[in-house]
Design a protein around this motif. Sequence first.
Motif, PDB file in Angstrom:
ATOM      1  N   TYR A 115       0.812  -1.222   0.000  1.00 46.37           N
ATOM      2  CA  TYR A 115       0.000   0.000   0.000  1.00 46.37           C
ATOM      3  C   TYR A 115       0.845   1.273   0.000  1.00 46.37           C
ATOM      4  O   TYR A 115       0.317   2.363   0.104  1.00 46.37           O
ATOM      5  CB  TYR A 115      -0.926   0.006   1.219  1.00 46.37           C
ATOM      6  N   THR A 116       2.186   1.115  -0.086  1.00 44.19           N
ATOM      7  CA  THR A 116       3.021   2.315  -0.036  1.00 44.19           C
ATOM      8  C   THR A 116       2.948   3.082  -1.347  1.00 44.19           C
ATOM      9  O   THR A 116       2.755   2.499  -2.410  1.00 44.19           O
ATOM     10  CB  THR A 116       4.492   1.948   0.224  1.00 44.19           C
ATOM     11  N   LEU A 117       3.100   4.408  -1.247  1.00 42.40           N
ATOM     12  CA  LEU A 117       3.123   5.250  -2.444  1.00 42.40           C
ATOM     13  C   LEU A 117       4.381   4.957  -3.246  1.00 42.40           C
ATOM     14  O   LEU A 117       5.462   4.837  -2.691  1.00 42.40           O
ATOM     15  CB  LEU A 117       3.148   6.723  -2.046  1.00 42.40           C
ATOM     16  N   LYS A 118       4.225   4.814  -4.570  1.00 44.26           N
ATOM     17  CA  LYS A 118       5.401   4.580  -5.406  1.00 44.26           C
ATOM     18  C   LYS A 118       5.483   5.654  -6.480  1.00 44.26           C
ATOM     19  O   LYS A 118       4.467   6.008  -7.068  1.00 44.26           O
ATOM     20  CB  LYS A 118       5.295   3.204  -6.074  1.00 44.26           C
ATOM     21  N   PRO A 119       6.695   6.166  -6.726  1.00 47.33           N
ATOM     22  CA  PRO A 119       6.831   7.127  -7.825  1.00 47.33           C
ATOM     23  C   PRO A 119       6.691   6.393  -9.158  1.00 47.33           C
ATOM     24  O   PRO A 119       7.062   5.224  -9.280  1.00 47.33           O
ATOM     25  CB  PRO A 119       8.242   7.674  -7.642  1.00 47.33           C
ATOM     26  N   PHE A 120       6.100   7.066 -10.129  1.00 45.81           N
ATOM     27  CA  PHE A 120       5.925   6.470 -11.447  1.00 45.81           C
ATOM     28  C   PHE A 120       6.604   7.391 -12.454  1.00 45.81           C
ATOM     29  O   PHE A 120       6.420   8.606 -12.398  1.00 45.81           O
ATOM     30  CB  PHE A 120       4.430   6.348 -11.749  1.00 45.81           C
ATOM     31  N   PRO A 121       7.432   6.829 -13.350  1.00 42.25           N
ATOM     32  CA  PRO A 121       8.196   7.710 -14.240  1.00 42.25           C
ATOM     33  C   PRO A 121       7.301   8.407 -15.254  1.00 42.25           C
ATOM     34  O   PRO A 121       6.292   7.873 -15.697  1.00 42.25           O
ATOM     35  CB  PRO A 121       9.150   6.742 -14.938  1.00 42.25           C
ATOM     36  N   SER A 122       7.692   9.636 -15.607  1.00 37.24           N
ATOM     37  CA  SER A 122       7.026  10.327 -16.697  1.00 37.24           C
ATOM     38  C   SER A 122       7.892  10.198 -17.936  1.00 37.24           C
ATOM     39  O   SER A 122       9.108  10.371 -17.864  1.00 37.24           O
ATOM     40  CB  SER A 122       6.824  11.798 -16.347  1.00 37.24           C
ATOM     41  N   PRO A 123       7.300   9.874 -19.081  1.00 33.75           N
ATOM     42  CA  PRO A 123       8.096   9.714 -20.296  1.00 33.75           C
ATOM     43  C   PRO A 123       8.560  11.057 -20.850  1.00 33.75           C
ATOM     44  O   PRO A 123       9.351  11.092 -21.783  1.00 33.75           O
ATOM     45  CB  PRO A 123       7.123   9.044 -21.256  1.00 33.75           C
ATOM     46  N   HIS A 138       5.453  17.367 -18.033  1.00 33.54           N
ATOM     47  CA  HIS A 138       4.532  16.226 -17.966  1.00 33.54           C
ATOM     48  C   HIS A 138       3.102  16.641 -18.294  1.00 33.54           C
ATOM     49  O   HIS A 138       2.378  15.922 -18.983  1.00 33.54           O
ATOM     50  CB  HIS A 138       4.575  15.564 -16.594  1.00 33.54           C
ATOM     51  N   GLU A 139       2.709  17.815 -17.810  1.00 36.39           N
ATOM     52  CA  GLU A 139       1.339  18.280 -18.101  1.00 36.39           C
ATOM     53  C   GLU A 139       1.130  18.405 -19.605  1.00 36.39           C
ATOM     54  O   GLU A 139       0.119  17.951 -20.151  1.00 36.39           O
ATOM     55  CB  GLU A 139       1.082  19.631 -17.422  1.00 36.39           C
ATOM     56  N   LEU A 140       2.126  19.019 -20.254  1.00 34.40           N
ATOM     57  CA  LEU A 140       2.017  19.201 -21.700  1.00 34.40           C
ATOM     58  C   LEU A 140       1.960  17.842 -22.403  1.00 34.40           C
ATOM     59  O   LEU A 140       1.090  17.582 -23.240  1.00 34.40           O
ATOM     60  CB  LEU A 140       3.214  20.016 -22.197  1.00 34.40           C
ATOM     61  N   GLY A 141       2.887  16.957 -22.009  1.00 35.47           N
ATOM     62  CA  GLY A 141       2.943  15.641 -22.639  1.00 35.47           C
ATOM     63  C   GLY A 141       1.674  14.844 -22.411  1.00 35.47           C
ATOM     64  O   GLY A 141       1.093  14.268 -23.337  1.00 35.47           O
ATOM     65  N   ALA A 201      -5.097   6.593 -18.992  1.00 28.81           N
ATOM     66  CA  ALA A 201      -5.357   7.614 -17.977  1.00 28.81           C
ATOM     67  C   ALA A 201      -4.548   7.325 -16.716  1.00 28.81           C
ATOM     68  O   ALA A 201      -3.950   8.231 -16.129  1.00 28.81           O
ATOM     69  CB  ALA A 201      -6.850   7.671 -17.658  1.00 28.81           C
ATOM     70  N   GLY A 202      -4.522   6.049 -16.311  1.00 26.00           N
ATOM     71  CA  GLY A 202      -3.774   5.676 -15.107  1.00 26.00           C
ATOM     72  C   GLY A 202      -2.296   6.009 -15.242  1.00 26.00           C
ATOM     73  O   GLY A 202      -1.685   6.588 -14.340  1.00 26.00           O
ATOM     74  N   MET A 203      -1.718   5.657 -16.402  1.00 26.75           N
ATOM     75  CA  MET A 203      -0.284   5.903 -16.585  1.00 26.75           C
ATOM     76  C   MET A 203       0.025   7.398 -16.669  1.00 26.75           C
ATOM     77  O   MET A 203       1.114   7.835 -16.328  1.00 26.75           O
ATOM     78  CB  MET A 203       0.203   5.194 -17.844  1.00 26.75           C
ATOM     79  N   MET A 204      -0.937   8.178 -17.151  1.00 31.54           N
ATOM     80  CA  MET A 204      -0.697   9.617 -17.264  1.00 31.54           C
ATOM     81  C   MET A 204      -0.872  10.332 -15.923  1.00 31.54           C
ATOM     82  O   MET A 204      -0.241  11.355 -15.671  1.00 31.54           O
ATOM     83  CB  MET A 204      -1.652  10.238 -18.300  1.00 31.54           C
TER      84      MET A 204
END
Lengths: 290, 317
Positions: A115-123, A138-141, A201-204
């Motif tokens: 249940y820990t928060l994990k960082p997710f990479p932005s492409p 990231h917002e723009l992408g 949507a989840g990945m973004m």
Amino acid sequence: MDAFLHQLFSGIATGGIYASVALALVMIYQATHHVNFAQGEMAMLSTYVALTLIQAGVPYWIAFVLTVGASMIVGIGIQWLVLRPLEKAPVLASVGVFIGMLLMFNSVAGWIFSYTLKPFPSPFGEGPPMLNGLFSRHELGSTGVTLLVLTAVWAFFRFTRLGLAMRAAAFNPISSRLVGVPVAKMLALGWGLAAGIGAVAGMMVAPVVFLDPNMMAGVLLYAFAGALLGGITNPLGAVVGGLLVGVIENLGGAYVVGTELKLSMALVIIVVVLVVKPSGLFGKTLASRV
Amino acid sequence: MHAHITRFGPLLFIVLAAVLPLAFASGYQLFQLTLVVAYALSVLGLNLVTGYNGQVSLGHGAFYAVGAYVTAIMMDRWDVPYWATLPVSAVVCAVFGFLLGMPALRLGGVYLALTTFALAVAVPQLLKYKLIDGWTGGVQGITIIKPDAPYDLPLTSDQWVYLFSLAVGVLMFALASNLVHGRIGRAMVAIRDQPIAAEAMGIDIARFKTLTFATSAMFTGIGGSLAAIAVQFVSPDSFTVALSVTFFVGMVIGGAASIWGAVFGALFIEFVPNIADHLSKAAPGAIYGVILIAFMFLAPGGIASLLRRWFARLAVK
């Protein structure tokens, strides 16, 4: 003024994500009159799959495509195995199954990935903000990706035979069956598409909010509000509604109610829509023949 | 034989439920049983609107929270005796339910489910809201004192609170049973099964649905009040969306459109997670999910319908 514009654009970026999930919800709603309460958790699981692939060394965009593909297959499988047998069952049964799936997916994700928060990479990389500092990279992408997905979905429904068949199956199942459209398969395909859109949507959203099993709860809620605001019977409306909700959420959070009440705004939007214009901005007013 | 079961069964159940725990249960077990009564009332409320009237609510945790807070605020801020808070909590919750039900119930189908779900998610935030934290105590919540038995009765306060809750529960269950077995109950079921025919018969659908929703909010609110008295504490984070989902699970598994179903559902949601917690943190959710889906496919009427089938088979033999 700059701060205001920044909030506005940031709202459009998150609004794009709400719009995607709202579109996924509306696609399923149009065809079956079910609201998939597990849509968010499905997207969350997809995002964990993507993270696992990326951590295993798969390049981001290949992991992206693989995740979307796998999500679509799982979506089709869920419709075929779980929802199809309940087609004629009362609302309570379908809501029960959706809530059951929500609980199951949430616990499975917690079980496997913790249940820990994990960082997710932005492409799209870190880098400094772009366009006079109004948009982060990231917002723009992610806005670009979201718009691309929405356009692709629109083109698919508008210009392909398969898209036409799916629209027909949702619009009038009986006549469609008579002219040879395999309605059941179209429904399953709709579920697959919805699951794929949800995965994107989840990945973004994951790089922004961090990945954890409850990541999508808020997103799903705003997507509900967006779908209702735009008109739950209209896919384009859902997209516009989702974007609007993103902007309202961001501006409202920044200038009106503060961050502590952000989630309550979804409730307010829903109630206001139901009181003022229950069919939403672009929805049909439903008249049923008695 | 069968007639005797339906006639004296409930009476026997009530007597056993009152006497056995007093004789054998520890303080903690009494506390658990008190919560079962509170849950049973809450699930019963949900059952009235969702089981009998067919309007799916996913936000009854909100009414539970309102009931709990009304009781806590009245006891803590104004020194009102615990029993006198129940009628107030009932009225407040009914009004709240009426106001929310009015917009959400005009349209059928999933609109109520969506609205109530949004409400359930918003509840903790609303309870923490700055402008009312003079009443609600904000994030800290409110601590209240457990009432002692009156008239020097030889009972511990756990025993007394349990008996008091049981008495309230029995009264409310009797009310609900009369309600659903009478004219109003038939109208509720008619609206669920054949809305068009019901309207043609002269039932004002919108009004009935809204009143049913208000009544159901009232039952759940009283459940919340009893829980607040038993737990002696209310705080925003005890009323998350998970609570509303838990009531929904209890209602479906216990048995939709069944008065007794609410009791089975309450026992289920009180004791099964306790057992499942030993396996892992994720287990209760997974078990809820699997059992919920399994029931939808195999026994949509819940535990109540399984027992009914079983009794019918006994009666035939």
